[in-house]
Scaffold this motif. Structure first.
Motif, short mmCIF file in Angstrom:
data_model
loop_
_atom_site.label_atom_id
_atom_site.label_comp_id
_atom_site.label_asym_id
_atom_site.label_seq_id
_atom_site.Cartn_x
_atom_site.Cartn_y
_atom_site.Cartn_z
N VAL A 128 0.79 -1.24 0.00
CA VAL A 128 0.00 0.00 0.00
C VAL A 128 0.82 1.30 0.00
O VAL A 128 0.66 2.12 -0.90
N PRO A 129 1.73 1.51 0.99
CA PRO A 129 2.32 2.85 1.12
C PRO A 129 3.06 3.34 -0.13
O PRO A 129 3.10 4.54 -0.37
N ALA A 130 3.60 2.44 -0.93
CA ALA A 130 4.30 2.87 -2.14
C ALA A 130 3.33 3.47 -3.16
O ALA A 130 3.72 4.25 -4.02
N GLN A 131 2.05 3.09 -3.08
CA GLN A 131 1.06 3.54 -4.04
C GLN A 131 0.23 4.71 -3.52
O GLN A 131 -0.13 5.60 -4.27
N VAL A 132 -0.10 4.66 -2.23
CA VAL A 132 -0.98 5.68 -1.66
C VAL A 132 -0.66 5.82 -0.17
O VAL A 132 -0.46 4.80 0.52
N PRO A 186 -7.31 -9.29 0.13
CA PRO A 186 -5.92 -8.96 -0.22
C PRO A 186 -5.64 -7.45 -0.14
O PRO A 186 -6.26 -6.68 -0.87
N PRO A 187 -4.72 -7.01 0.74
CA PRO A 187 -4.38 -5.59 0.84
C PRO A 187 -3.86 -5.01 -0.46
O PRO A 187 -3.95 -3.80 -0.68
N SER A 188 -3.33 -5.86 -1.35
CA SER A 188 -2.79 -5.34 -2.61
C SER A 188 -3.88 -4.66 -3.43
O SER A 188 -3.60 -3.92 -4.36
N LEU A 189 -5.15 -4.90 -3.08
CA LEU A 189 -6.25 -4.30 -3.83
C LEU A 189 -6.60 -2.90 -3.31
O LEU A 189 -7.34 -2.16 -3.97
N VAL A 190 -6.08 -2.55 -2.15
CA VAL A 190 -6.45 -1.26 -1.54
C VAL A 190 -6.18 -0.07 -2.48
O VAL A 190 -7.07 0.74 -2.73
N GLU A 203 -6.01 0.01 -5.64
CA GLU A 203 -6.90 -0.04 -6.81
C GLU A 203 -8.31 0.40 -6.46
O GLU A 203 -8.99 1.05 -7.25
N LEU A 204 -8.77 0.02 -5.27
CA LEU A 204 -10.11 0.47 -4.83
C LEU A 204 -10.17 1.99 -4.80
O LEU A 204 -11.11 2.61 -5.31
N VAL A 205 -9.13 2.60 -4.23
CA VAL A 205 -9.10 4.06 -4.12
C VAL A 205 -8.98 4.69 -5.51
O VAL A 205 -9.71 5.64 -5.84
N ALA A 206 -8.08 4.15 -6.34
CA ALA A 206 -7.87 4.71 -7.68
C ALA A 206 -9.15 4.62 -8.50
O ALA A 206 -9.51 5.56 -9.22
N THR A 207 -9.86 3.50 -8.38
CA THR A 207 -11.12 3.34 -9.11
C THR A 207 -12.13 4.39 -8.68
O THR A 207 -12.83 4.98 -9.50
N GLY A 208 -12.19 4.65 -7.38
CA GLY A 208 -13.09 5.67 -6.86
C GLY A 208 -12.75 7.04 -7.41
O GLY A 208 -13.63 7.79 -7.84
N PRO A 266 -24.15 6.35 -1.44
CA PRO A 266 -23.62 7.41 -2.30
C PRO A 266 -24.18 7.25 -3.72
O PRO A 266 -24.50 6.13 -4.12
N ARG A 267 -24.33 8.36 -4.42
CA ARG A 267 -24.97 8.28 -5.73
C ARG A 267 -24.21 7.36 -6.69
O ARG A 267 -24.78 6.50 -7.32
N GLU A 268 -22.89 7.59 -6.79
CA GLU A 268 -22.10 6.78 -7.71
C GLU A 268 -21.44 5.62 -6.97
O GLU A 268 -20.79 5.82 -5.96
N VAL A 269 -21.62 4.42 -7.52
CA VAL A 269 -20.99 3.25 -6.92
C VAL A 269 -20.19 2.51 -7.98
O VAL A 269 -20.65 2.37 -9.12
N ALA A 270 -18.99 2.06 -7.67
CA ALA A 270 -18.19 1.27 -8.60
C ALA A 270 -17.84 -0.06 -7.95
O ALA A 270 -17.97 -0.22 -6.74
N GLU A 271 -17.42 -1.02 -8.78
CA GLU A 271 -17.01 -2.32 -8.24
C GLU A 271 -15.67 -2.76 -8.83
O GLU A 271 -15.36 -2.43 -9.96
N VAL A 272 -14.94 -3.50 -8.04
CA VAL A 272 -13.66 -4.07 -8.47
C VAL A 272 -13.71 -5.55 -8.08
O VAL A 272 -14.12 -5.87 -6.96
#
Ligand code: GDD
Ligand code: MN
Length: 390
Positions: free
Chosen positions: A48-52, A119-123, A125-130, A216-222
């Motif tokens: 995580v910390p290297a990305q966000v 998997p924490p490696s997805l953290v 990506e979840l934020v980036a997708t949002g 929330p109005r907009e919802v995304a999925e990963v």
């Protein structure tokens, strides 16, 4: 906040320097996960910390040494780690997550389990997708292409999970539109979209609570693969299953109209004990009039129990149980007594036929009984509260 809390600061970095814009607070509820938390923090550190920029908040209800293990492991982490230990585990898993949502300070909050099934490696990506999709909520889903529930132990749990998802989606088709996995415990939410005050979490399904009560109005999925537990066993029990059904009922009957429908359905189901009682009592040789009256009380009791537990669960506290029973029984029996004169009125005064008069009387007494139950049995008493406030 009850209990103790402590933060392990990063050397050379003051707590006030976090959060940064776009940063993430990872909220992890834990209940006796001492075998998992070190591994989880290790995995977060790796990916995580290297990305966000991140911080981690554990909301802990453990009775073992989990907080101690976290504190030890946190010393190797390049980000702040906080443990909020609760002396009283109010609301269970969901209550813990809400505490975490309240304590989080970053723009984004990711909620995940403490047993390495998420998997924490997805953290990142979840934020980036949002960020990319301007969504307020990003759900990590097992049920879209690329996701799977590999770690769900056994075909029994798979079937239960599938059935529960189907039931939930059919009860809330609009609210859960675009959310394929409302049972997921892994999701990212913008802090600005969190309305912790409207949440009444009950047990495990915190994402469901969030999406039904304040979506929330907009919802995304990963997509994600639900992995095997790293150590230990699931804390979910059969009792948790019952809690889930109560949670569903509570969410579904939050509006007065939905409550009225529930009230009607419960009332209809009351015919069963009523008729069985009548059959048994007349079978015992009782005259049918007293038998009717007694059997009716059986139906009333049945209705009362269901209504208490399914419809007015969180509005019971301001009256004692015998007070509620008394009022409820009075209303139910008044209904019976009122019906005949009402029918007579409709027939004699308004010239209605017996059948339509009976139908109209049934509807009228039903609405009166519902309104009476809301207002006279379960409405919080204002005067007393105001007096207490003063
Ligand atoms: N603070 C706190 N209090 N944490 C709790 C409690 C509690 O009462 N009960 C469970 N937890 C924590 C566990 O320690 C773990 O970190 C996480 O919540 C999930 O608990 P598990 O017992 O591992 O749940 P599960 O694997 O059966 O269910 C998970 O997956 C389901 C999807 O199949 C959860 O994420 C569910 O929410 C999800 O629906
Ligand atoms: Mn788990």
């Amino acid at each position: 906040m009850s209990g103790h809390e402590y933060t392990v600061p990063v050397p050379g970095l003051k707590a006030t320097e976090v959060p940064e814009p776009g940063a993430v607070t990872i909220v992890v509820p834990t209940f006796n996960e001492s075998g998992n938390v070190r591994q989880l923090l290790h995995q977060i550190t790796e990916s995580v910390p290297a990305q966000v920029p991140c911080e981690v908040i554990f909301v802990d209800d453990s009775t073992d040494d989990t907080p101690e293990v976290i504190r030890q492991a946190a010393q190797d982490c390049p980000f702040p780690v906080t443990v909020l230990h609760r002396e009283e585990p109010v609301g269970g898993l969901g209550g813990a997550v809400v505490e975490g949502l309240r304590a989080a300070t970053s723009d984004w909050i990711v909620v995940m389990d403490g047993d390495c099934q998420h998997p924490p490696s997805l953290v990142p990506e979840l934020v980036a997708t949002g960020e990319r999709s301007h969504a307020g909520l990003v759900v990590a889903s097992r049920y879209i292409k690329g996701g799977s529930r590999a770690g769900l132990a056994g075909s029994y749990r798979v079937a239960v999970s599938r059935g529960a998802t189907w039931l939930t989606k059919s009860l809330f088709p609009r609210r859960l539109h675009g959310i394929s996995d409302p049972m997921s415990g892994f999701f990212a939410i913008r802090r600005s979209a969190v309305t912790a005050d409207v949440l009444k979490p009950l047990g495990y399904k915190i994402l469901l609570e969030l999406s039904v009560r304040s979506r929330p109005r907009e919802v995304a999925e990963v997509p994600f693969v639900f992995l095997d537990r790293f150590a230990g066993e699931s804390k979910s029990t059969a009792q948790e299953g019952l809690r889930f059904l109560r949670h569903l009922a509570g969410l579904r009957t939050a509006s007065p109209v939905a409550r009225m429908v529930g009230f009607g359905l419960i009332g209809l189901s009351g015919f069963v004990p009523n008729l069985v009682g009548l059959w048994a009592l007349t079978g015992l040789g009782l005259h049918y009039v007293p038998a009717e009256i007694l059997a009716n009380q059986l139906g009333v009791a049945w209705n009362f129990v269901l209504i208490e537990h399914l419809l007015f669960r969180d509005r019971r506290a301001h009256r004692r149980w015998w007070d509620r029973v008394g009022r409820f029984a009075l209303l139910a029996n008044a209904d019976l007594v009122l019906r005949i004169p009402l029918i007579a009125l409709f027939v004699d005064r308004f010239g209605m036929g017996a059948l339509s008069a009976t139908a109209l009387a049934l509807v009228t007494t039903f609405v009166l009984r519902f309104a009476g139950t809301e207002a006279l049995v379960y409405l919080p008493r204002r005067k007393k509260e105001a007096r207490r406030a003063a």
